[in-house]
Design a protein around this motif. Sequence first.
Motif, PDB file in Angstrom:
ATOM      1  N   HIS A   1       0.842  -1.199   0.000  1.00  0.00           N
ATOM      2  CA  HIS A   1       0.000   0.000   0.000  1.00  0.00           C
ATOM      3  C   HIS A   1       0.878   1.250   0.000  1.00  0.00           C
ATOM      4  O   HIS A   1       1.594   1.509   0.968  1.00  0.00           O
ATOM      5  CB  HIS A   1      -0.925   0.012   1.219  1.00  0.00           C
ATOM      6  CG  HIS A   1      -1.909  -1.104   1.196  1.00  0.00           C
ATOM      7  ND1 HIS A   1      -1.737  -2.259   1.914  1.00  0.00           N
ATOM      8  CD2 HIS A   1      -3.069  -1.246   0.501  1.00  0.00           C
ATOM      9  CE1 HIS A   1      -2.756  -3.071   1.677  1.00  0.00           C
ATOM     10  NE2 HIS A   1      -3.570  -2.482   0.823  1.00  0.00           N
TER      11      HIS A   1
ATOM     12  N   GLU B   1      11.826   2.157  -1.484  1.00  0.00           N
ATOM     13  CA  GLU B   1      10.484   1.636  -1.272  1.00  0.00           C
ATOM     14  C   GLU B   1      10.235   0.493  -2.241  1.00  0.00           C
ATOM     15  O   GLU B   1      10.749   0.497  -3.357  1.00  0.00           O
ATOM     16  CB  GLU B   1       9.436   2.715  -1.526  1.00  0.00           C
ATOM     17  CG  GLU B   1       9.524   3.902  -0.600  1.00  0.00           C
ATOM     18  CD  GLU B   1       8.458   4.948  -0.907  1.00  0.00           C
ATOM     19  OE1 GLU B   1       7.342   4.572  -1.340  1.00  0.00           O
ATOM     20  OE2 GLU B   1       8.748   6.142  -0.725  1.00  0.00           O
TER      21      GLU B   1
ATOM     22  N   GLN C   1       6.834   9.838   6.157  1.00  0.00           N
ATOM     23  CA  GLN C   1       6.497  11.037   6.923  1.00  0.00           C
ATOM     24  C   GLN C   1       6.805  10.869   8.399  1.00  0.00           C
ATOM     25  O   GLN C   1       7.291  11.787   9.047  1.00  0.00           O
ATOM     26  CB  GLN C   1       5.039  11.405   6.714  1.00  0.00           C
ATOM     27  CG  GLN C   1       4.770  11.966   5.347  1.00  0.00           C
ATOM     28  CD  GLN C   1       3.324  12.393   5.168  1.00  0.00           C
ATOM     29  OE1 GLN C   1       2.468  12.155   6.016  1.00  0.00           O
ATOM     30  NE2 GLN C   1       3.052  13.032   4.051  1.00  0.00           N
ATOM     31  N   LEU C   2       6.511   9.695   8.937  1.00  0.00           N
ATOM     32  CA  LEU C   2       6.773   9.440  10.351  1.00  0.00           C
ATOM     33  C   LEU C   2       8.263   9.532  10.662  1.00  0.00           C
ATOM     34  O   LEU C   2       8.667  10.122  11.660  1.00  0.00           O
ATOM     35  CB  LEU C   2       6.244   8.055  10.737  1.00  0.00           C
ATOM     36  CG  LEU C   2       6.541   7.588  12.158  1.00  0.00           C
ATOM     37  CD1 LEU C   2       5.831   8.471  13.172  1.00  0.00           C
ATOM     38  CD2 LEU C   2       6.119   6.137  12.330  1.00  0.00           C
TER      39      LEU C   2
ATOM     40  N   PHE D   1       2.911   3.933  15.240  1.00  0.00           N
ATOM     41  CA  PHE D   1       3.288   5.322  15.419  1.00  0.00           C
ATOM     42  C   PHE D   1       4.094   5.531  16.687  1.00  0.00           C
ATOM     43  O   PHE D   1       5.124   6.190  16.692  1.00  0.00           O
ATOM     44  CB  PHE D   1       2.047   6.226  15.424  1.00  0.00           C
ATOM     45  CG  PHE D   1       2.397   7.688  15.452  1.00  0.00           C
ATOM     46  CD1 PHE D   1       2.785   8.333  14.300  1.00  0.00           C
ATOM     47  CD2 PHE D   1       2.343   8.410  16.628  1.00  0.00           C
ATOM     48  CE1 PHE D   1       3.124   9.665  14.315  1.00  0.00           C
ATOM     49  CE2 PHE D   1       2.672   9.741  16.656  1.00  0.00           C
ATOM     50  CZ  PHE D   1       3.061  10.372  15.491  1.00  0.00           C
TER      51      PHE D   1
ATOM     52  N   ILE E   1       0.102   4.307   0.344  1.00  0.00           N
ATOM     53  CA  ILE E   1      -0.234   5.248   1.412  1.00  0.00           C
ATOM     54  C   ILE E   1       0.464   4.863   2.719  1.00  0.00           C
ATOM     55  O   ILE E   1       0.891   5.727   3.481  1.00  0.00           O
ATOM     56  CB  ILE E   1      -1.761   5.392   1.591  1.00  0.00           C
ATOM     57  CG1 ILE E   1      -2.066   6.639   2.414  1.00  0.00           C
ATOM     58  CG2 ILE E   1      -2.370   4.156   2.213  1.00  0.00           C
ATOM     59  CD1 ILE E   1      -3.506   7.088   2.307  1.00  0.00           C
ATOM     60  N   MET E   2       0.622   3.574   2.961  1.00  0.00           N
ATOM     61  CA  MET E   2       1.344   3.109   4.156  1.00  0.00           C
ATOM     62  C   MET E   2       2.824   3.456   4.038  1.00  0.00           C
ATOM     63  O   MET E   2       3.434   3.926   4.999  1.00  0.00           O
ATOM     64  CB  MET E   2       1.144   1.596   4.337  1.00  0.00           C
ATOM     65  CG  MET E   2       1.760   1.062   5.593  1.00  0.00           C
ATOM     66  SD  MET E   2       0.987   1.761   7.061  1.00  0.00           S
ATOM     67  CE  MET E   2       2.112   1.200   8.306  1.00  0.00           C
ATOM     68  N   ARG E   3       3.402   3.228   2.863  1.00  0.00           N
ATOM     69  CA  ARG E   3       4.821   3.566   2.668  1.00  0.00           C
ATOM     70  C   ARG E   3       5.043   5.066   2.858  1.00  0.00           C
ATOM     71  O   ARG E   3       6.009   5.475   3.498  1.00  0.00           O
ATOM     72  CB  ARG E   3       5.292   3.117   1.288  1.00  0.00           C
ATOM     73  CG  ARG E   3       5.337   1.608   1.125  1.00  0.00           C
ATOM     74  CD  ARG E   3       6.078   1.171  -0.130  1.00  0.00           C
ATOM     75  NE  ARG E   3       5.751   1.887  -1.342  1.00  0.00           N
ATOM     76  CZ  ARG E   3       4.829   1.489  -2.229  1.00  0.00           C
ATOM     77  NH1 ARG E   3       4.128   0.388  -2.020  1.00  0.00           N
ATOM     78  NH2 ARG E   3       4.625   2.196  -3.326  1.00  0.00           N
ATOM     79  N   GLN E   4       4.142   5.882   2.324  1.00  0.00           N
ATOM     80  CA  GLN E   4       4.279   7.327   2.472  1.00  0.00           C
ATOM     81  C   GLN E   4       4.117   7.745   3.937  1.00  0.00           C
ATOM     82  O   GLN E   4       4.795   8.663   4.398  1.00  0.00           O
ATOM     83  CB  GLN E   4       3.265   8.058   1.585  1.00  0.00           C
ATOM     84  CG  GLN E   4       3.550   7.907   0.109  1.00  0.00           C
ATOM     85  CD  GLN E   4       4.948   8.347  -0.260  1.00  0.00           C
ATOM     86  OE1 GLN E   4       5.413   9.421   0.125  1.00  0.00           O
ATOM     87  NE2 GLN E   4       5.662   7.506  -1.004  1.00  0.00           N
ATOM     88  N   GLY E   5       3.254   7.059   4.663  1.00  0.00           N
ATOM     89  CA  GLY E   5       3.105   7.332   6.088  1.00  0.00           C
ATOM     90  C   GLY E   5       4.382   7.031   6.858  1.00  0.00           C
ATOM     91  O   GLY E   5       4.769   7.772   7.760  1.00  0.00           O
ATOM     92  N   ILE E   6       5.048   5.943   6.491  1.00  0.00           N
ATOM     93  CA  ILE E   6       6.319   5.594   7.120  1.00  0.00           C
ATOM     94  C   ILE E   6       7.357   6.669   6.842  1.00  0.00           C
ATOM     95  O   ILE E   6       8.076   7.106   7.740  1.00  0.00           O
ATOM     96  CB  ILE E   6       6.810   4.213   6.624  1.00  0.00           C
ATOM     97  CG1 ILE E   6       5.892   3.111   7.144  1.00  0.00           C
ATOM     98  CG2 ILE E   6       8.252   3.958   7.044  1.00  0.00           C
ATOM     99  CD1 ILE E   6       6.115   1.758   6.488  1.00  0.00           C
TER     100      ILE E   6
ATOM    101  N   LYS F   1       0.852  -2.644  13.105  1.00  0.00           N
ATOM    102  CA  LYS F   1       0.624  -1.319  12.511  1.00  0.00           C
ATOM    103  C   LYS F   1      -0.228  -0.418  13.393  1.00  0.00           C
ATOM    104  O   LYS F   1      -0.021   0.794  13.401  1.00  0.00           O
ATOM    105  CB  LYS F   1      -0.017  -1.454  11.129  1.00  0.00           C
ATOM    106  CG  LYS F   1       0.938  -1.942  10.082  1.00  0.00           C
ATOM    107  CD  LYS F   1       0.262  -2.058   8.729  1.00  0.00           C
ATOM    108  CE  LYS F   1       1.242  -2.552   7.681  1.00  0.00           C
ATOM    109  NZ  LYS F   1       0.595  -2.724   6.365  1.00  0.00           N
TER     110      LYS F   1
END
Length: 112
Positions: free
Chosen positions: A10, A32, A19-20, A108, A12-17, A104
């Motif tokens: 996903h 990625e 950003q985090l 965070f 969106i999950m990779r992008q969340g990682i 998951k």
Amino acid sequence: MIRILAVDDHEIMRQGIVQLLQGTPDLRVTGEAGTGEDALKQVAAGGYDLMLLDISLPDRNGLEILQELRRLKSLIPVLVLSMYPENQYAKRALRAGASGYVVKTNAFGELV
């Protein structure tokens, strides 16, 4: 700096990682992958200090990827980052060669 390969199907999950971790000075997602095969190719090419690996991938199970990495004598530490509860997969992931397991829903607070 720790160079991280984020492997999750996903985007969106990779992008969340990304950003985090971008707010953490010593951690950088520098690669990625959305499939297990792509992840194996990137690890073989080198340049990573850590892999964040999802269990559920479209082409191969993350546990299979772990076993393949160990069969190839790859020493890259792998942190499994999954939606599956620890009681279902954590022991299997650790036996397959994972360095750790993070759910998951708790990622965070625990990932960094």
